[in-house]
Write a protein that holds these residues in place. Structure first.
Motif, mmCIF file in Angstrom:
data_model
loop_
_atom_site.group_PDB
_atom_site.id
_atom_site.type_symbol
_atom_site.label_atom_id
_atom_site.label_comp_id
_atom_site.label_asym_id
_atom_site.label_seq_id
_atom_site.Cartn_x
_atom_site.Cartn_y
_atom_site.Cartn_z
ATOM 1 N N THR A 68 0.832 -1.205 0.000
ATOM 2 C CA THR A 68 0.000 0.000 0.000
ATOM 3 C C THR A 68 0.866 1.255 0.000
ATOM 4 O OG1 THR A 68 -1.739 -1.160 1.228
ATOM 5 C CG2 THR A 68 -1.829 1.243 1.229
ATOM 6 N N PHE A 69 1.956 1.234 0.767
ATOM 7 C CA PHE A 69 2.888 2.368 0.758
ATOM 8 C C PHE A 69 3.483 2.572 -0.635
ATOM 9 C CE2 PHE A 69 3.893 1.935 5.565
ATOM 10 C CZ PHE A 69 2.888 2.846 5.856
ATOM 11 N N LEU A 70 3.867 1.471 -1.285
ATOM 12 C CA LEU A 70 4.423 1.562 -2.639
ATOM 13 C C LEU A 70 3.386 2.110 -3.601
ATOM 14 C CD1 LEU A 70 6.736 0.949 -4.616
ATOM 15 C CD2 LEU A 70 5.783 -1.360 -4.877
ATOM 16 N N GLY A 174 -6.720 -7.363 1.634
ATOM 17 C CA GLY A 174 -7.127 -7.468 3.026
ATOM 18 C C GLY A 174 -7.500 -6.149 3.676
ATOM 19 N N LEU A 175 -6.785 -5.081 3.347
ATOM 20 C CA LEU A 175 -7.054 -3.778 3.965
ATOM 21 C C LEU A 175 -8.340 -3.180 3.427
ATOM 22 C CD1 LEU A 175 -3.481 -2.141 3.920
ATOM 23 C CD2 LEU A 175 -4.683 -3.118 5.875
ATOM 24 N N SER A 176 -9.069 -2.478 4.291
ATOM 25 C CA SER A 176 -10.293 -1.810 3.854
ATOM 26 C C SER A 176 -9.949 -0.618 2.969
ATOM 27 C CB SER A 176 -11.079 -1.331 5.079
ATOM 28 O OG SER A 176 -10.407 -0.220 5.682
ATOM 29 N N PRO A 177 -10.911 -0.128 2.158
ATOM 30 C CA PRO A 177 -10.661 1.057 1.334
ATOM 31 C C PRO A 177 -10.237 2.269 2.166
ATOM 32 C CG PRO A 177 -12.660 -0.041 0.627
ATOM 33 C CD PRO A 177 -12.227 -0.723 1.880
ATOM 34 N N TYR A 178 -10.821 2.399 3.386
ATOM 35 C CA TYR A 178 -10.429 3.509 4.263
ATOM 36 C C TYR A 178 -8.953 3.400 4.623
ATOM 37 C CZ TYR A 178 -15.264 4.986 5.141
ATOM 38 O OH TYR A 178 -16.536 5.458 5.012
ATOM 39 N N ALA A 179 -8.546 2.212 5.073
ATOM 40 C CA ALA A 179 -7.152 2.016 5.480
ATOM 41 C C ALA A 179 -6.208 2.204 4.307
ATOM 42 C CB ALA A 179 -6.984 0.618 6.081
ATOM 43 N N THR A 180 -6.581 1.677 3.141
ATOM 44 C CA THR A 180 -5.736 1.772 1.946
ATOM 45 C C THR A 180 -5.476 3.222 1.566
ATOM 46 O OG1 THR A 180 -6.620 -0.326 1.102
ATOM 47 C CG2 THR A 180 -5.533 1.130 -0.480
ATOM 48 N N THR A 181 -6.560 3.991 1.415
ATOM 49 C CA THR A 181 -6.411 5.374 0.989
ATOM 50 C C THR A 181 -5.786 6.233 2.083
ATOM 51 O OG1 THR A 181 -8.494 4.985 -0.182
ATOM 52 C CG2 THR A 181 -7.609 7.199 -0.278
ATOM 53 N N ILE A 186 -1.161 9.496 3.728
ATOM 54 C CA ILE A 186 -0.111 9.742 4.722
ATOM 55 C C ILE A 186 1.251 9.731 4.034
ATOM 56 C CG2 ILE A 186 1.138 8.688 6.656
ATOM 57 C CD1 ILE A 186 -1.232 10.173 7.630
ATOM 58 N N VAL A 187 1.444 8.774 3.135
ATOM 59 C CA VAL A 187 2.682 8.710 2.341
ATOM 60 C C VAL A 187 2.885 10.017 1.580
ATOM 61 C CG1 VAL A 187 3.758 7.621 0.327
ATOM 62 C CG2 VAL A 187 2.760 6.210 2.111
ATOM 63 N N GLY A 188 1.796 10.542 1.012
ATOM 64 C CA GLY A 188 1.877 11.790 0.262
ATOM 65 C C GLY A 188 2.320 12.968 1.111
#
Length: 299
Positions: A68-70, A174-181, A186-188
């Motif tokens: 997800t970070f990538l 596995g991660l929810s859309p909320y967690a993914t985005t 946060i990375v941004g």
């Protein structure tokens, strides 16, 4: 067919089609605008995540977090390059090149997944490349300086990063859309903080701030929640069809509200690009669909 997911993806693509119109009215450069978008989206998504109670049942997986970070890095670079393209060329031209992403997904599959590049794939790539030359203008390919000033490089880079975003996001389950985005935005923030010039936010009008908040809360938080929530529940063929809502809305807004009038060669370029994309997307998808149906009959 998941009708709810189809509606969500259609809405997200239609809203995202207006991003170019919003961007040019913010009065803020690309890096700073993406930085603010990430902050707004992070606050919006974390609030929704908390209110829905999703944070309590989230299942964290180290490998998925790293992917997800990538994906977030590619996503943020995609935004920055696209907004840089909007600064140099018309929205219609930038969006048309941006939507070359499926072609780059095909190339990535050939390079990294050892998928065979078919004759139709090569033909579609050549058609799209010719269309890109027409749409930007042959005269802008005569020197490196002209090419850089045309915005073509930014648009191509945004398409490549968009393709990498799609390429990596399909591995996150596995991660929810909320967690993914949330993780991606946060990375941004972390990525762009050292490069942001906060002086550009001085003397902005109320209208500028409304457009900035619109791109942050609506185009980033709301749209990307809908996008990542819907693509997991839809087959590739349906996704490939619905993503075309984005460029159609963008070109219509550019033509109606911003009086964009393409030349004959630019019109031909737009047609060639989308013809190549449609040829690339639908032929493999149809073949894949038939193979799935055959397997179901056999089983």
């Amino acid at each position: 067919m998941n009708i709810s997911a189809m509606i969500k993806l259609t809405i997200s693509m239609a809203i995202f089609g207006s991003i170019g119109f919003f961007t040019i009215n913010t009065g803020v450069p690309a890096v700073e605008l993406v930085f603010v978008r990430c902050i707004c989206a992070t606050l919006f998504l974390s609030g929704m995540w908390y209110l829905t109670g999703g944070h309590k049942i989230e299942k964290w997986n180290k490998n998925e977090i790293l992917r997800t970070f990538l994906c977030g890095i590619f996503l943020v670079l995609n935004w920055v390059f696209l907004f840089k393209a909007f600064e140099e060329m018309s929205i219609s031209i930038a969006i048309s090149i941006y939507n070359l992403a499926p072609i780059f997904v095909l190339i990535l599959g050939t390079l990294f997944l050892r998928e065979k590049m078919t004759v139709s794939g090569v033909l579609a790539t050549v058609i799209c490349f010719i269309g890109s030359i027409f749409i930007v203008g042959i005269e802008n390919f005569q020197s490196v300086d002209q090419l850089l000033n045309s915005g073509f490089l930014w648009a191509i880079l945004s398409a490549i990063c968009y393709a990498l975003t799609m390429f990596t996001s399909k591995t996150i389950h596995g991660l929810s859309p909320y967690a993914t985005t949330f993780l991606q935005t946060i990375v941004g923030i972390v990525m762009l903080l050292p490069f942001s010039n906060f002086e550009v936010f001085m003397d902005l009008t109320t209208t500028n701030w409304l457009f900035i908040l619109g791109t942050g809360i609506i185009h980033t938080g709301f749209v990307y929640y809908l996008f990542f929530d819907s693509i997991r529940s839809l087959p590739t063929l349906i996704i490939s069809v619905l993503v075309f809502v984005d460029p159609v809305v963008a070109i219509l807004l550019d033509t109606i509200l911003l009086d964009f009038r393409p030349t004959l060669l630019q019109s031909l370029g737009i047609i060639l690009i989308f013809a190549g994309i449609v040829f690339t997307v639908f032929k493999p998808a149809k073949k894949s669909t038939l193979n799935v149906e055959e397997k179901e009959v056999v089983s």
